[in-house]
Each structure stands twice: as C-alpha cells, then as structure tokens.
Design a protein around this motif. Structure first.
Motif, mmCIF file in Angstrom:
data_model
loop_
_atom_site.group_PDB
_atom_site.id
_atom_site.type_symbol
_atom_site.label_atom_id
_atom_site.label_comp_id
_atom_site.label_asym_id
_atom_site.label_seq_id
_atom_site.Cartn_x
_atom_site.Cartn_y
_atom_site.Cartn_z
ATOM 1 N N THR A 49 0.770 -1.035 0.140
ATOM 2 C CA THR A 49 0.127 0.542 0.353
ATOM 3 C C THR A 49 0.883 1.050 -0.095
ATOM 4 O OG1 THR A 49 -0.070 0.186 2.761
ATOM 5 C CG2 THR A 49 -1.995 -1.282 1.234
ATOM 6 N N VAL A 50 0.931 2.651 0.217
ATOM 7 C CA VAL A 50 1.269 3.795 -0.239
ATOM 8 C C VAL A 50 0.483 4.188 1.082
ATOM 9 C CG1 VAL A 50 1.910 5.543 -1.589
ATOM 10 C CG2 VAL A 50 1.316 3.226 -2.501
ATOM 11 N N PRO A 51 1.200 4.508 2.205
ATOM 12 C CA PRO A 51 2.561 4.512 2.498
ATOM 13 C C PRO A 51 2.167 2.727 3.309
ATOM 14 C CG PRO A 51 1.550 5.374 4.150
ATOM 15 C CD PRO A 51 0.257 5.730 3.103
ATOM 16 N N PRO A 52 3.560 1.847 2.758
ATOM 17 C CA PRO A 52 3.574 0.591 2.781
ATOM 18 C C PRO A 52 2.674 0.326 4.018
ATOM 19 C CG PRO A 52 5.572 1.485 2.105
ATOM 20 C CD PRO A 52 4.901 2.444 2.800
ATOM 21 N N THR A 53 1.870 -0.477 4.716
ATOM 22 C CA THR A 53 1.233 -0.571 6.094
ATOM 23 C C THR A 53 2.420 -2.134 5.869
ATOM 24 O OG1 THR A 53 -0.508 -0.085 4.878
ATOM 25 C CG2 THR A 53 -0.765 -1.509 6.691
ATOM 26 N N VAL A 54 2.655 -1.768 7.486
ATOM 27 C CA VAL A 54 3.465 -3.459 7.705
ATOM 28 C C VAL A 54 3.072 -3.808 9.901
ATOM 29 C CG1 VAL A 54 5.468 -4.300 9.460
ATOM 30 C CG2 VAL A 54 5.140 -2.524 7.287
ATOM 31 N N GLU A 55 2.011 -4.802 9.469
ATOM 32 C CA GLU A 55 1.661 -5.492 10.918
ATOM 33 C C GLU A 55 2.763 -6.404 10.603
ATOM 34 O OE1 GLU A 55 -3.089 -5.546 9.927
ATOM 35 O OE2 GLU A 55 -2.109 -7.960 9.577
ATOM 36 N N TYR A 56 2.657 -6.703 12.660
ATOM 37 C CA TYR A 56 3.381 -7.425 14.044
ATOM 38 C C TYR A 56 2.423 -8.709 14.233
ATOM 39 C CZ TYR A 56 7.341 -4.143 12.207
ATOM 40 O OH TYR A 56 8.248 -3.957 11.267
ATOM 41 N N ALA A 57 3.195 -9.566 14.767
ATOM 42 C CA ALA A 57 2.404 -10.100 15.511
ATOM 43 C C ALA A 57 3.017 -11.808 15.504
ATOM 44 C CB ALA A 57 1.416 -11.284 14.174
ATOM 45 N N LEU A 58 2.551 -11.748 17.049
ATOM 46 C CA LEU A 58 3.740 -13.130 17.877
ATOM 47 C C LEU A 58 3.606 -14.625 16.925
ATOM 48 C CD1 LEU A 58 2.603 -12.396 21.494
ATOM 49 C CD2 LEU A 58 4.054 -12.025 20.561
ATOM 50 N N THR A 59 4.679 -14.737 16.824
ATOM 51 C CA THR A 59 4.599 -16.504 16.212
ATOM 52 C C THR A 59 4.616 -17.487 17.506
ATOM 53 O OG1 THR A 59 6.963 -16.680 17.380
ATOM 54 C CG2 THR A 59 6.541 -15.953 14.956
ATOM 55 N N LYS A 60 4.069 -19.118 17.581
ATOM 56 C CA LYS A 60 3.813 -19.763 18.605
ATOM 57 C C LYS A 60 5.384 -19.801 19.749
ATOM 58 C CE LYS A 60 3.491 -24.876 20.087
ATOM 59 N NZ LYS A 60 4.395 -23.764 21.077
ATOM 60 N N LYS A 61 6.262 -19.393 19.443
ATOM 61 C CA LYS A 61 7.446 -19.241 20.368
ATOM 62 C C LYS A 61 7.292 -17.985 21.030
ATOM 63 C CE LYS A 61 12.400 -19.015 20.156
ATOM 64 N NZ LYS A 61 13.624 -18.879 19.245
ATOM 65 N N GLY A 62 6.359 -17.302 20.182
ATOM 66 C CA GLY A 62 6.543 -16.188 20.634
ATOM 67 C C GLY A 62 5.614 -16.062 22.302
ATOM 68 N N LYS A 63 4.119 -16.710 21.958
ATOM 69 C CA LYS A 63 3.024 -17.229 22.727
ATOM 70 C C LYS A 63 3.511 -17.685 24.109
ATOM 71 C CE LYS A 63 -0.264 -16.691 18.878
ATOM 72 N NZ LYS A 63 -1.137 -16.949 18.220
ATOM 73 N N ASP A 64 4.353 -18.980 23.818
ATOM 74 C CA ASP A 64 4.512 -19.560 24.659
ATOM 75 C C ASP A 64 5.323 -19.052 25.253
ATOM 76 O OD1 ASP A 64 4.083 -21.594 23.200
ATOM 77 O OD2 ASP A 64 5.590 -22.075 22.425
ATOM 78 N N LEU A 65 5.797 -17.375 25.246
ATOM 79 C CA LEU A 65 6.626 -16.991 26.046
ATOM 80 C C LEU A 65 5.361 -16.067 27.434
ATOM 81 C CD1 LEU A 65 9.167 -14.806 24.212
ATOM 82 C CD2 LEU A 65 9.797 -16.138 25.920
#
Length: 81
Positions: A49-65
């Motif tokens: 998209t303009v401007p670029p859209t970036v999304e972050y999410a937890l991985t399984k490893k992150g969720k285990d924390l």
C-alpha cells in the motif's frame, strides 16, 4: 517484554505498537522488532500500500513466552507496588 505483551492482543501495526509503549522511541522499537523477528518471536507482514503497511504478530514461540511474562507481571504487582 512490553512488545510481547502488547502483541498478545493480536496483530498490530507499527504505529499502534509504538503508541502503546510509553517512552520508547522509533529507532529502539525498530531495533527490538528486528531482533525479535530474527529470533522467531514475531512475524512481520508487509502490505503493498502507499504508504507501506506493516503488521506484527506473535509466533508460536512468542505466544509460549506469555505465561512467563504474566507471571513476572503478577510478581511485580505483588512485591513492587
């Protein structure tokens, strides 16, 4: 730990993460997210998209924390507050 806790609510855009962490500057957040991505704790999804859209999410490893982080949070509430 604040980044992991905030992402426990689901996918968030960079600015949403930045707004939710008091006192963090953009440079430090970028550095931490890159480090967490390289350690397979978060995923980064870029949308064309303009401007670029970036999304972050937890991985399984992150969720285990999450149980450990919540336990540390509870300990802090019990003994530091």
């Amino acid at each position: 730990m604040p980044i992991i806790y905030i992402l426990s609510k689901g996918k968030l855009r960079f600015k949403e993460i930045e707004r939710n962490i008091e006192g963090i500057n953009t440079r430090m957040l970028v550095k931490e997210l890159k480090n967490m991505e390289s350690n397979d704790i978060v995923t980064r999804e870029v949308f064309a998209t303009v401007p670029p859209t970036v999304e972050y999410a937890l991985t399984k490893k992150g969720k285990d924390l999450l149980p450990s982080i919540k336990s540390l949070y509870k300990w802090g509430q019990d003994y530091i507050a």
